[in-house]
Write a protein that holds these residues in place. Structure first.
Motif, PDB file in Angstrom:
ATOM      1  N   ALA A 159      42.306  38.275 -71.068  1.00  0.00           N
ATOM      2  CA  ALA A 159      42.640  37.753 -72.416  1.00  0.00           C
ATOM      3  C   ALA A 159      42.735  38.947 -73.354  1.00  0.00           C
ATOM      4  CB  ALA A 159      41.774  36.740 -72.726  1.00  0.00           C
ATOM      5  N   GLU A 160      41.851  39.889 -73.135  1.00  0.00           N
ATOM      6  CA  GLU A 160      41.566  41.107 -74.007  1.00  0.00           C
ATOM      7  C   GLU A 160      41.323  42.532 -73.144  1.00  0.00           C
ATOM      8  OE1 GLU A 160      39.632  41.035 -78.209  1.00  0.00           O
ATOM      9  OE2 GLU A 160      38.070  41.325 -76.454  1.00  0.00           O
ATOM     10  N   LEU A 161      41.792  43.435 -73.570  1.00  0.00           N
ATOM     11  CA  LEU A 161      41.551  44.469 -72.846  1.00  0.00           C
ATOM     12  C   LEU A 161      40.667  45.772 -73.761  1.00  0.00           C
ATOM     13  CD1 LEU A 161      45.168  45.089 -71.432  1.00  0.00           C
ATOM     14  CD2 LEU A 161      43.295  44.115 -70.256  1.00  0.00           C
ATOM     15  N   PRO A 162      39.741  46.454 -73.030  1.00  0.00           N
ATOM     16  CA  PRO A 162      39.262  47.724 -73.493  1.00  0.00           C
ATOM     17  C   PRO A 162      40.406  48.652 -73.480  1.00  0.00           C
ATOM     18  CG  PRO A 162      38.261  47.311 -71.560  1.00  0.00           C
ATOM     19  CD  PRO A 162      39.176  46.106 -71.734  1.00  0.00           C
ATOM     20  N   LEU A 163      40.409  49.609 -74.397  1.00  0.00           N
ATOM     21  CA  LEU A 163      41.470  50.630 -74.275  1.00  0.00           C
ATOM     22  C   LEU A 163      41.134  51.472 -72.979  1.00  0.00           C
ATOM     23  CD1 LEU A 163      44.060  51.889 -75.567  1.00  0.00           C
ATOM     24  CD2 LEU A 163      42.492  53.425 -77.097  1.00  0.00           C
ATOM     25  N   THR A 164      39.947  51.573 -72.821  1.00  0.00           N
ATOM     26  CA  THR A 164      39.686  52.463 -71.555  1.00  0.00           C
ATOM     27  C   THR A 164      40.073  52.139 -70.302  1.00  0.00           C
ATOM     28  OG1 THR A 164      37.555  51.234 -71.341  1.00  0.00           O
ATOM     29  CG2 THR A 164      37.283  53.443 -72.498  1.00  0.00           C
ATOM     30  N   SER A 165      40.432  50.733 -70.016  1.00  0.00           N
ATOM     31  CA  SER A 165      41.124  50.156 -68.987  1.00  0.00           C
ATOM     32  C   SER A 165      42.579  50.821 -68.614  1.00  0.00           C
ATOM     33  CB  SER A 165      41.245  48.513 -69.043  1.00  0.00           C
ATOM     34  OG  SER A 165      42.217  48.150 -70.231  1.00  0.00           O
ATOM     35  N   LEU A 166      43.063  51.319 -69.751  1.00  0.00           N
ATOM     36  CA  LEU A 166      44.446  52.010 -69.400  1.00  0.00           C
ATOM     37  C   LEU A 166      44.049  53.650 -68.914  1.00  0.00           C
ATOM     38  CD1 LEU A 166      46.127  50.867 -72.518  1.00  0.00           C
ATOM     39  CD2 LEU A 166      46.188  49.620 -70.430  1.00  0.00           C
ATOM     40  N   ARG A 167      42.974  54.061 -68.687  1.00  0.00           N
ATOM     41  CA  ARG A 167      42.940  55.153 -68.242  1.00  0.00           C
ATOM     42  C   ARG A 167      43.431  55.352 -66.734  1.00  0.00           C
ATOM     43  NH1 ARG A 167      37.954  58.430 -69.051  1.00  0.00           N
ATOM     44  NH2 ARG A 167      36.898  56.789 -69.809  1.00  0.00           N
ATOM     45  N   GLY A 168      44.523  56.340 -66.670  1.00  0.00           N
ATOM     46  CA  GLY A 168      44.909  56.936 -65.397  1.00  0.00           C
ATOM     47  C   GLY A 168      46.307  56.057 -65.309  1.00  0.00           C
ATOM     48  N   GLU A 169      46.631  55.060 -66.230  1.00  0.00           N
ATOM     49  CA  GLU A 169      47.926  54.388 -66.376  1.00  0.00           C
ATOM     50  C   GLU A 169      49.092  55.179 -66.825  1.00  0.00           C
ATOM     51  OE1 GLU A 169      48.677  51.539 -65.047  1.00  0.00           O
ATOM     52  OE2 GLU A 169      46.795  50.683 -64.450  1.00  0.00           O
ATOM     53  N   PRO A 170      50.036  55.156 -65.940  1.00  0.00           N
ATOM     54  CA  PRO A 170      51.358  55.896 -66.810  1.00  0.00           C
ATOM     55  C   PRO A 170      51.863  55.120 -68.148  1.00  0.00           C
ATOM     56  CG  PRO A 170      52.033  54.702 -65.153  1.00  0.00           C
ATOM     57  CD  PRO A 170      50.472  54.383 -64.891  1.00  0.00           C
ATOM     58  N   PHE A 171      51.792  56.117 -69.130  1.00  0.00           N
ATOM     59  CA  PHE A 171      52.135  55.621 -70.515  1.00  0.00           C
ATOM     60  C   PHE A 171      53.559  55.731 -70.962  1.00  0.00           C
ATOM     61  CE2 PHE A 171      47.822  55.068 -71.463  1.00  0.00           C
ATOM     62  CZ  PHE A 171      47.691  54.637 -72.449  1.00  0.00           C
ATOM     63  N   VAL A 172      54.097  54.853 -71.708  1.00  0.00           N
ATOM     64  CA  VAL A 172      55.529  54.908 -72.232  1.00  0.00           C
ATOM     65  C   VAL A 172      55.259  54.981 -73.718  1.00  0.00           C
ATOM     66  CG1 VAL A 172      57.678  53.936 -72.627  1.00  0.00           C
ATOM     67  CG2 VAL A 172      56.547  53.257 -70.499  1.00  0.00           C
ATOM     68  N   LEU A 173      55.816  56.052 -74.170  1.00  0.00           N
ATOM     69  CA  LEU A 173      55.531  56.469 -75.431  1.00  0.00           C
ATOM     70  C   LEU A 173      56.861  57.113 -76.385  1.00  0.00           C
ATOM     71  CD1 LEU A 173      52.951  56.807 -77.623  1.00  0.00           C
ATOM     72  CD2 LEU A 173      52.520  59.083 -76.687  1.00  0.00           C
ATOM     73  N   PHE A 174      56.710  57.228 -77.537  1.00  0.00           N
ATOM     74  CA  PHE A 174      57.832  57.851 -78.539  1.00  0.00           C
ATOM     75  C   PHE A 174      57.725  59.343 -78.071  1.00  0.00           C
ATOM     76  CE2 PHE A 174      57.313  53.855 -81.124  1.00  0.00           C
ATOM     77  CZ  PHE A 174      58.784  53.677 -81.083  1.00  0.00           C
ATOM     78  N   SER A 175      58.918  59.872 -78.030  1.00  0.00           N
ATOM     79  CA  SER A 175      58.609  61.497 -77.861  1.00  0.00           C
ATOM     80  C   SER A 175      58.018  62.030 -79.184  1.00  0.00           C
ATOM     81  CB  SER A 175      60.241  62.013 -77.986  1.00  0.00           C
ATOM     82  OG  SER A 175      60.677  61.852 -79.297  1.00  0.00           O
ATOM     83  N   ARG A 176      57.349  63.318 -78.776  1.00  0.00           N
ATOM     84  CA  ARG A 176      56.540  63.898 -79.829  1.00  0.00           C
ATOM     85  C   ARG A 176      57.572  64.418 -80.853  1.00  0.00           C
ATOM     86  NH1 ARG A 176      51.884  66.958 -78.931  1.00  0.00           N
ATOM     87  NH2 ARG A 176      52.367  66.952 -76.921  1.00  0.00           N
ATOM     88  N   LYS A 177      58.803  64.880 -80.465  1.00  0.00           N
ATOM     89  CA  LYS A 177      59.835  65.268 -81.544  1.00  0.00           C
ATOM     90  C   LYS A 177      60.263  64.381 -82.683  1.00  0.00           C
ATOM     91  CE  LYS A 177      63.963  67.959 -81.756  1.00  0.00           C
ATOM     92  NZ  LYS A 177      65.170  68.502 -81.184  1.00  0.00           N
ATOM     93  N   ALA A 178      60.575  62.968 -81.921  1.00  0.00           N
ATOM     94  CA  ALA A 178      61.165  62.076 -82.623  1.00  0.00           C
ATOM     95  C   ALA A 178      59.934  61.548 -83.692  1.00  0.00           C
ATOM     96  CB  ALA A 178      61.788  60.882 -81.814  1.00  0.00           C
ATOM     97  N   SER A 179      58.891  61.417 -83.177  1.00  0.00           N
ATOM     98  CA  SER A 179      57.845  60.678 -84.005  1.00  0.00           C
ATOM     99  C   SER A 179      56.334  61.302 -83.769  1.00  0.00           C
ATOM    100  CB  SER A 179      57.630  59.216 -83.280  1.00  0.00           C
ATOM    101  OG  SER A 179      56.551  58.579 -84.118  1.00  0.00           O
ATOM    102  N   PRO A 180      56.008  62.655 -84.329  1.00  0.00           N
ATOM    103  CA  PRO A 180      55.018  63.309 -84.123  1.00  0.00           C
ATOM    104  C   PRO A 180      53.658  62.440 -84.563  1.00  0.00           C
ATOM    105  CG  PRO A 180      56.094  64.234 -85.818  1.00  0.00           C
ATOM    106  CD  PRO A 180      56.950  63.353 -85.215  1.00  0.00           C
TER     107      PRO A 180
END
Length: 311
Positions: free
Chosen positions: A179-200
């Motif tokens: 129902a709720e996640l600690p952010l640390t549960s995402l350790r080691g997971e592959p992330f999808v993120l905005f590009s550093r250039k487009a959104s630093p």
């Protein structure tokens, strides 16, 4: 030739009687006669025949009557238009927005604004925050919805939306059962993120959130649009940290869960250029901010305020 001359001419052309025309104009007859003489001298043609039988339009007068009527109508239309623009009732408004605003009430706000000001044509352009700031500075936009409150001195910005970040997961991911996640549960997971250039700023914000919990996100994919982030996650390409509003995207295959330990919020500011005067823009800013947009952010606020610059 003055507009007064045209008005006097048209009244006399209708009455064909100097006395009656003067009474309609609330002036005496001699000034009326003088103004008609001045008009004829300016035109260079006799507009009325005057004799014992009365007053009649000449051929030149009949032709001039059509043009004079059109000129006064145009002048009145110009006067009304100027007053409506001054009041912010008509005109064109160019609005920039980050994609997440589609799920943060922008469509509803635009409908309300158009209902209140039907004479204003609103043109939308989707850009990331920095692109919108540049467009404002170059007078290519009148108002912008951006993810940062840090703007140049010639711009103003007011906070219009604030919400928590949440975790976006593939619907079949084991963590999606919580129902709720600690952010640390995402350790080691592959992330999808905005590009550093487009959104630093947004890129740094996610890194800082994770670093505060003792790990760095493993960036697998970098994209430029919010829906691209959610779409890749929905297809099992990784996880993401996104504004809570993205849950309303309705993307099949994606699950959204609150983050238990993320104090950082996703914020949207409405920004606009201090000059030039733009009543329609001011009405729009007042509507989205819920108050007149008059206060300029201080240098200290710009230096310390959040800067989640993104798409």
């Amino acid at each position: 030739m003055e507009f007064r001359h045209l008005r006097y001419f048209l009244v006399l052309a209708e009455e064909l009687h100097f006395g009656r025309a003067a009474r309609r104009l609330a002036i005496s007859q001699p000034p009326l006669s003088l103004n008609i003489q001045q008009l004829e001298a300016s035109v260079g043609a006799r507009l009325f025949d005057r004799d014992s039988r009365g007053v009649r339009l000449t051929a030149a007068g009949r032709a001039f009557r059509e043009s004079a009527t059109a000129l006064l109508a145009q002048a009145e239309a110009a006067r009304v238009l100027a007053r409506e623009i001054e009041a912010g009732a008509v005109g064109r408004l160019r609005v920039g927005f980050v994609g997440s605003m589609l799920y943060r009430g922008l469509p509803q706000t635009l409908r309300e604004f158009q209902a209140a000001y039907p004479g204003i044509h609103v043109a939308l352009t989707e850009l990331n925050s920095q692109e919108q700031i540049d467009a404002l500075l170059h007078d290519e936009l009148d108002a912008a919805f951006i993810h940062t409150g840090r703007v140049p001195d010639t711009l103003q910005a007011t906070l219009v939306h604030s919400e928590p970040f949440v975790c976006c997961l593939p619907a079949d991911h084991p963590l999606a059962a919580l129902a709720e996640l600690p952010l640390t549960s995402l350790r080691g997971e592959p992330f999808v993120l905005f590009s550093r250039k487009a959104s630093p700023d947004y890129y740094s914000r996610i890194f800082d959130m994770c670093a505060a919990q003792g790990f760095f996100p493993q960036i697998r994919h970098e994209v430029r649009h919010w829906l691209s982030v959610v779409s890749l996650v929905s297809q099992g390409m990784g996880v993401a940290v996104v504004p809570a509003a993205l849950e309303r995207s309705g993307m099949a295959g994606a699950a959204f869960r609150p983050l238990a330990d993320a104090a950082v919020r996703s914020e949207v500011y409405c920004a606009w250029k201090t000059a030039p005067d733009h009543p329609a823009r001011d009405h729009f800013v007042a509507m989205v901010a819920g108050k007149p947009a008059q206060r300029k952010r201080s240098h200290q606020e710009k230096a310390t305020g959040p800067g989640t610059d993104g798409l």
